[in-house]
Design a protein around this motif. Structure first.
Motif, PDB file in Angstrom:
ATOM      1  N   LEU A  80       7.375   8.147   9.651  1.00  0.00           N
ATOM      2  CA  LEU A  80       8.074   7.112   8.886  1.00  0.00           C
ATOM      3  C   LEU A  80       8.206   5.881   9.758  1.00  0.00           C
ATOM      4  O   LEU A  80       8.694   5.952  10.892  1.00  0.00           O
ATOM      5  N   VAL A  81       7.778   4.734   9.216  1.00  0.00           N
ATOM      6  CA  VAL A  81       7.812   3.500   9.980  1.00  0.00           C
ATOM      7  C   VAL A  81       8.366   2.378   9.102  1.00  0.00           C
ATOM      8  O   VAL A  81       8.381   2.477   7.876  1.00  0.00           O
ATOM      9  N   ARG A  82       8.830   1.315   9.749  1.00  0.00           N
ATOM     10  CA  ARG A  82       9.363   0.160   9.022  1.00  0.00           C
ATOM     11  C   ARG A  82       8.284  -0.868   8.697  1.00  0.00           C
ATOM     12  O   ARG A  82       8.422  -1.614   7.735  1.00  0.00           O
ATOM     13  N   GLU A  83       7.223  -0.915   9.508  1.00  0.00           N
ATOM     14  CA  GLU A  83       6.173  -1.901   9.237  1.00  0.00           C
ATOM     15  C   GLU A  83       5.215  -1.358   8.185  1.00  0.00           C
ATOM     16  O   GLU A  83       5.103  -0.146   7.987  1.00  0.00           O
ATOM     17  N   GLU A  84       4.541  -2.265   7.482  1.00  0.00           N
ATOM     18  CA  GLU A  84       3.656  -1.878   6.393  1.00  0.00           C
ATOM     19  C   GLU A  84       2.478  -1.077   6.918  1.00  0.00           C
ATOM     20  O   GLU A  84       1.643  -1.583   7.670  1.00  0.00           O
ATOM     21  N   SER A  85       2.410   0.193   6.517  1.00  0.00           N
ATOM     22  CA  SER A  85       1.347   1.085   6.971  1.00  0.00           C
ATOM     23  C   SER A  85       1.426   2.377   6.171  1.00  0.00           C
ATOM     24  O   SER A  85       2.515   2.926   5.995  1.00  0.00           O
ATOM     25  N   GLY A  86       0.304   2.879   5.676  1.00  0.00           N
ATOM     26  CA  GLY A  86       0.337   4.111   4.904  1.00  0.00           C
ATOM     27  C   GLY A  86       0.866   3.875   3.503  1.00  0.00           C
ATOM     28  O   GLY A  86       0.595   2.851   2.879  1.00  0.00           O
TER      29      GLY A  86
ATOM     30  N   TRP B 160      23.435  -0.800  -2.018  1.00  0.00           N
ATOM     31  CA  TRP B 160      22.838  -2.051  -1.570  1.00  0.00           C
ATOM     32  C   TRP B 160      21.345  -1.810  -1.330  1.00  0.00           C
ATOM     33  O   TRP B 160      20.890  -0.680  -1.297  1.00  0.00           O
ATOM     34  N   GLN B 161      20.617  -2.891  -1.152  1.00  0.00           N
ATOM     35  CA  GLN B 161      19.183  -2.795  -0.942  1.00  0.00           C
ATOM     36  C   GLN B 161      18.904  -2.697   0.545  1.00  0.00           C
ATOM     37  O   GLN B 161      19.054  -3.666   1.286  1.00  0.00           O
ATOM     38  N   GLY B 162      18.527  -1.517   1.026  1.00  0.00           N
ATOM     39  CA  GLY B 162      18.237  -1.331   2.447  1.00  0.00           C
ATOM     40  C   GLY B 162      16.800  -1.687   2.778  1.00  0.00           C
ATOM     41  O   GLY B 162      15.983  -1.975   1.902  1.00  0.00           O
ATOM     42  N   ASP B 163      16.489  -1.671   4.080  1.00  0.00           N
ATOM     43  CA  ASP B 163      15.120  -1.937   4.520  1.00  0.00           C
ATOM     44  C   ASP B 163      14.204  -0.804   4.064  1.00  0.00           C
ATOM     45  O   ASP B 163      14.586   0.373   4.101  1.00  0.00           O
TER      46      ASP B 163
ATOM     47  N   TYR C  58      15.868  10.684   3.183  1.00  0.00           N
ATOM     48  CA  TYR C  58      16.568  11.928   2.876  1.00  0.00           C
ATOM     49  C   TYR C  58      15.711  12.815   1.980  1.00  0.00           C
ATOM     50  O   TYR C  58      15.649  14.040   2.182  1.00  0.00           O
ATOM     51  N   ALA C  59      15.041  12.233   0.986  1.00  0.00           N
ATOM     52  CA  ALA C  59      14.130  13.014   0.149  1.00  0.00           C
ATOM     53  C   ALA C  59      12.970  13.551   0.982  1.00  0.00           C
ATOM     54  O   ALA C  59      12.537  14.698   0.806  1.00  0.00           O
ATOM     55  N   TYR C  60      12.490  12.739   1.904  1.00  0.00           N
ATOM     56  CA  TYR C  60      11.393  13.133   2.783  1.00  0.00           C
ATOM     57  C   TYR C  60      11.765  14.367   3.600  1.00  0.00           C
ATOM     58  O   TYR C  60      10.966  15.302   3.744  1.00  0.00           O
ATOM     59  N   GLY C  61      12.989  14.411   4.135  1.00  0.00           N
ATOM     60  CA  GLY C  61      13.431  15.574   4.889  1.00  0.00           C
ATOM     61  C   GLY C  61      13.403  16.827   4.040  1.00  0.00           C
ATOM     62  O   GLY C  61      12.947  17.896   4.480  1.00  0.00           O
ATOM     63  N   SER C  62      13.893  16.735   2.800  1.00  0.00           N
ATOM     64  CA  SER C  62      13.882  17.894   1.908  1.00  0.00           C
ATOM     65  C   SER C  62      12.458  18.314   1.579  1.00  0.00           C
ATOM     66  O   SER C  62      12.147  19.514   1.514  1.00  0.00           O
ATOM     67  N   VAL C  63      11.577  17.349   1.365  1.00  0.00           N
ATOM     68  CA  VAL C  63      10.183  17.649   1.033  1.00  0.00           C
ATOM     69  C   VAL C  63       9.519  18.442   2.154  1.00  0.00           C
ATOM     70  O   VAL C  63       8.889  19.488   1.905  1.00  0.00           O
ATOM     71  N   VAL C  64       9.640  17.977   3.387  1.00  0.00           N
ATOM     72  CA  VAL C  64       8.921  18.649   4.480  1.00  0.00           C
ATOM     73  C   VAL C  64       9.503  20.036   4.754  1.00  0.00           C
ATOM     74  O   VAL C  64       8.762  20.971   5.095  1.00  0.00           O
ATOM     75  N   ARG C  65      10.813  20.198   4.584  1.00  0.00           N
ATOM     76  CA  ARG C  65      11.389  21.540   4.768  1.00  0.00           C
ATOM     77  C   ARG C  65      10.855  22.506   3.707  1.00  0.00           C
ATOM     78  O   ARG C  65      10.498  23.650   4.008  1.00  0.00           O
TER      79      ARG C  65
ATOM     80  N   PRO D 125       5.898   0.318  -0.205  1.00  0.00           N
ATOM     81  CA  PRO D 125       7.186   0.577   0.457  1.00  0.00           C
ATOM     82  C   PRO D 125       8.032   1.583  -0.326  1.00  0.00           C
ATOM     83  O   PRO D 125       7.961   1.663  -1.549  1.00  0.00           O
ATOM     84  N   HIS D 126       8.844   2.353   0.421  1.00  0.00           N
ATOM     85  CA  HIS D 126       9.774   3.302  -0.155  1.00  0.00           C
ATOM     86  C   HIS D 126      11.199   2.832   0.126  1.00  0.00           C
ATOM     87  O   HIS D 126      11.457   2.235   1.174  1.00  0.00           O
ATOM     88  N   PRO D 127      12.136   3.108  -0.793  1.00  0.00           N
ATOM     89  CA  PRO D 127      13.521   2.679  -0.579  1.00  0.00           C
ATOM     90  C   PRO D 127      14.142   3.373   0.621  1.00  0.00           C
ATOM     91  O   PRO D 127      13.637   4.399   1.104  1.00  0.00           O
ATOM     92  N   SER D 128      15.264   2.841   1.096  1.00  0.00           N
ATOM     93  CA  SER D 128      15.914   3.392   2.277  1.00  0.00           C
ATOM     94  C   SER D 128      16.286   4.856   2.088  1.00  0.00           C
ATOM     95  O   SER D 128      16.276   5.639   3.041  1.00  0.00           O
TER      96      SER D 128
END
Length: 260
Positions: A147-153, A127-130, A163-170, A156-159
């Protein structure tokens, strides 16, 4: 302890560390399917399917290396995986897969099947998440991320970006500090969902911030080149873990390139 908690430790955290320990756990897949099943898996791109006791479809996934990806499910642990993943592993009674010619073909087939089948253990793609936005800034030697929900930086990235972000920073932290034991990584970095706000001390924070902005925008080569410097792991179990992390980074990169 229960049988599930009979652990073969591959990394011991220091006694005073708050960082969760990472363990290799004897989970049901090894005993249920047998080691020969996993040794015989092909090292090719494809889509895989997990089925339960009553032949019900539980989960659909994809990988550029089916053998490495499916083998990683034998090392799911409470310390580094979500409870949902632990429940999934304990319900798997059969695994099937479909080989694909390329990783991109596997990603597309997974996308189509997720929308069609909507397996109960899949979240992303059914489904299409926020959307998320990623705020990136450097303060001295620190890379500050939020990581924020409001438009900034960037966004938009998918919900599923979280999870990809967590792998990237590790992976970025491991490349920056290859000699650091995992027990000394920033607290929360190995959570199934990393904290929404992170401050990472990096020797090349400005360069890393630029590569991360490019990655978030679909221009992934600078960050992937940087992560290619990751040193070899100390054990086979750790190697499988980092291969899985890089697989998630590459998977998101393929989607980001397509949408850029």
């Amino acid at each position: 302890m229960s049988q599930t908690a009979q652990l073969l430790c591959f990394l011991m955290a220091s006694p005073n560390s708050k960082q969760p320990q990472l363990f290799k756990i004897e989970n049901p897949l090894s005993s249920r399917l047998g080691n020969e099943f996993f040794r015989a898996l092909p090292s090719v791109p494809g889509v895989y399917f997990f089925f339960g006791r009553e032949n019900e479809l539980l989960y659909i996934g994809q990988s550029s290396d089916l053998k490495a990806r499916l083998g990683s499910y034998r090392h799911v642990t409470p310390e580094k995986n979500a409870k949902r993943t632990l429940r999934l592993v304990h319900r798997i009674h059969r695994i099937e897969w479909k080989e694909c010619a390329t990783a991109e073909e596997a990603i597309e087939l997974e996308r189509v099947l997720l929308l069609e089948k909507r397996p109960p253990f899949n979240r992303a793609g059914v489904w299409q998440g926020d959307p998320w936005w990623l705020k990136i800034e450097t303060v001295g030697p620190n890379l500050n991320l939020e990581l924020v929900r409001e438009e900034s930086g960037t966004g938009p990235h998918p919900s599923a970006f979280r999870y990809a972000y967590g792998s990237v920073v590790r992976c970025l932290f491991r490349v920056a500090w290859p000699s650091e034991p995992l027990s000394s990584y920033p607290y929360g970095l190995f959570d199934a969902r990393v904290p929404l706000s992170l401050s990472l001390p990096l020797p090349d924070a400005v360069e890393t911030a630029e590569a991360l902005r490019a990655y978030a925008g679909g221009h992934c080569e600078p960050l992937l080149s940087k992560l290619a410097e990751m040193p070899p792991a100390a054990s086979e179990v750790q190697q499988e873990y980092w291969q899985e992390e890089m697989e998630r980074v590459r998977k998101y990169a393929a989607k980001a390139r397509r949408n850029a």
